[in-house]
Design a protein around this motif. Structure first.
Motif, mmCIF file in Angstrom:
data_model
loop_
_atom_site.group_PDB
_atom_site.id
_atom_site.type_symbol
_atom_site.label_atom_id
_atom_site.label_comp_id
_atom_site.label_asym_id
_atom_site.label_seq_id
_atom_site.Cartn_x
_atom_site.Cartn_y
_atom_site.Cartn_z
ATOM 1 N N GLN A 64 0.787 -1.295 0.017
ATOM 2 C CA GLN A 64 0.038 0.046 0.010
ATOM 3 C C GLN A 64 0.863 1.297 -0.042
ATOM 4 O O GLN A 64 0.515 2.176 -0.777
ATOM 5 N N ILE A 65 1.994 1.292 0.835
ATOM 6 C CA ILE A 65 2.865 2.160 0.818
ATOM 7 C C ILE A 65 3.541 2.497 -0.616
ATOM 8 O O ILE A 65 3.541 3.529 -1.068
ATOM 9 N N ALA A 66 4.024 1.428 -1.158
ATOM 10 C CA ALA A 66 4.704 1.694 -2.467
ATOM 11 C C ALA A 66 3.811 1.927 -3.659
ATOM 12 O O ALA A 66 3.994 2.473 -4.551
ATOM 13 N N GLY A 67 2.223 1.412 -3.371
ATOM 14 C CA GLY A 67 1.480 1.853 -4.625
ATOM 15 C C GLY A 67 1.479 0.809 -5.721
ATOM 16 O O GLY A 67 0.805 0.926 -6.659
ATOM 17 N N PHE A 68 2.027 -0.542 -5.545
ATOM 18 C CA PHE A 68 2.231 -1.462 -6.394
ATOM 19 C C PHE A 68 2.450 -2.675 -5.657
ATOM 20 O O PHE A 68 2.898 -2.948 -4.430
ATOM 21 N N LYS A 69 2.125 -3.856 -6.159
ATOM 22 C CA LYS A 69 2.313 -5.255 -5.697
ATOM 23 C C LYS A 69 3.358 -5.989 -6.554
ATOM 24 O O LYS A 69 3.431 -5.763 -7.745
ATOM 25 N N GLY A 70 4.052 -7.104 -6.036
ATOM 26 C CA GLY A 70 4.991 -7.927 -6.544
ATOM 27 C C GLY A 70 4.325 -9.164 -7.186
ATOM 28 O O GLY A 70 3.119 -9.175 -7.420
ATOM 29 N N VAL A 71 5.266 -10.116 -7.493
ATOM 30 C CA VAL A 71 4.631 -11.409 -7.845
ATOM 31 C C VAL A 71 4.455 -12.267 -6.635
ATOM 32 O O VAL A 71 5.440 -12.638 -5.683
ATOM 33 N N LYS A 72 3.366 -12.790 -6.206
ATOM 34 C CA LYS A 72 3.202 -13.465 -5.195
ATOM 35 C C LYS A 72 3.470 -15.083 -5.223
ATOM 36 O O LYS A 72 2.538 -15.779 -5.461
#
Length: 255
Positions: free
Chosen positions: A223-231
């Motif tokens: 949420q802080i970064a504004g994006f997600k990685g590969v789970k």
């Protein structure tokens, strides 16, 4: 809704944050001032309780206050979501855990998971432990998912969803620095010569962590970064060639 993988769990268990009852309870909790107000007003720290659960061997009710030193047990179809200090917890069905006391009633020194599973978001503070039959995690501020697989003789699973965690199983130990779900097995017997092995990310969702973080007045790393990685259980926001789960590096290059 993020994609998630299941192993011995159902979508219903993972989608608790969509229940109308929880949303109403969370809104009421926030409106009443959250954890600090609950402490000041000496009111219950239980955000939501569903089904039959026990507190120190007696039936748990929404009026109870869970403290360190307590033992919590949930039955089939039962869950409890509560705040303790600056941390938030969701105890899944068919689970038992103890919250060992630190410096005060609100300071957890050890979360000892005996059966089942728990999702937790920990506020910043002194080092605390999550302990299962086969894995120990030393944490400060982080989000985690922990589960014991009884059908696998007590094999334990830990996901450091974000933050820094000292992870130990048997003689194996490492520092996990995760921004997006870094997962491990604490093995019952050595696998490939190691008691701590890499795992995939399953049985928990991003949204679960986000809702617990919101209750605790926090945000997750993504949420802080504004994006997600590969789970994938490796723990990184960006998928780069050669990245590995740190458990895969045990015994290599002096690790």
């Amino acid at each position: 809704m993020t994609q998630h993988q299941l192993s011995g769990r159902t979508d219903t268990e993972l989608l608790w944050f969509q229940r109308r009852g929880f949303l109403q309870a969370a809104a009421a909790w926030t409106a009443l001032g959250g954890p600090l107000a609950a402490q000041a007003q000496s009111r219950s720290n239980i955000v939501e309780l569903r089904g039959d659960a026990m507190l120190n061997g007696e039936r748990l009710t929404p009026a109870h206050t869970i403290q360190t030193g307590d033992t919590i047990a949930t039955g089939p179809g039962s869950t409890v979501i509560f705040m303790l200090g600056n941390s938030a917890f969701h105890v899944r069905q068919n689970s038992m855990l103890t919250m060992e006391r630190g410096a005060s009633l609100l300071a957890v020194s050890v979360l000892r998971l005996l059966t089942g599973a728990v999702v937790s978001v920990w506020g910043k503070g002194n080092r605390r432990l999550i302990v299962t039959p086969t894995i120990t995690a030393g944490i400060r501020g982080t989000g985690t998912y922990t589960e014991i697989f009884a059908e696998q003789n007590g094999r334990s699973y830990l996901c450091n969803c974000y933050g820094e965690v000292d992870v130990k199983a048997g003689d194996d130990q490492l520092i996990s620095r995760s921004s997006y779900h870094q997962s491990f097995w604490g093995e019952v017997s050595p696998k490939g010569g190691h008691m701590l092995t890499a795992a995939g990310a399953f049985n928990h969702t991003d949204e679960e962590l986000e809702y617990l973080a919101r209750l605790a007045g926090q945000q997750t790393a993504w949420q802080i970064a504004g994006f997600k990685g590969v789970k994938d259980g490796k723990g990184y926001m960006e998928d780069k060639p050669g990245q590995m789960n740190p458990a895969d590096m045990l015994g290599k290059s002096g690790t």
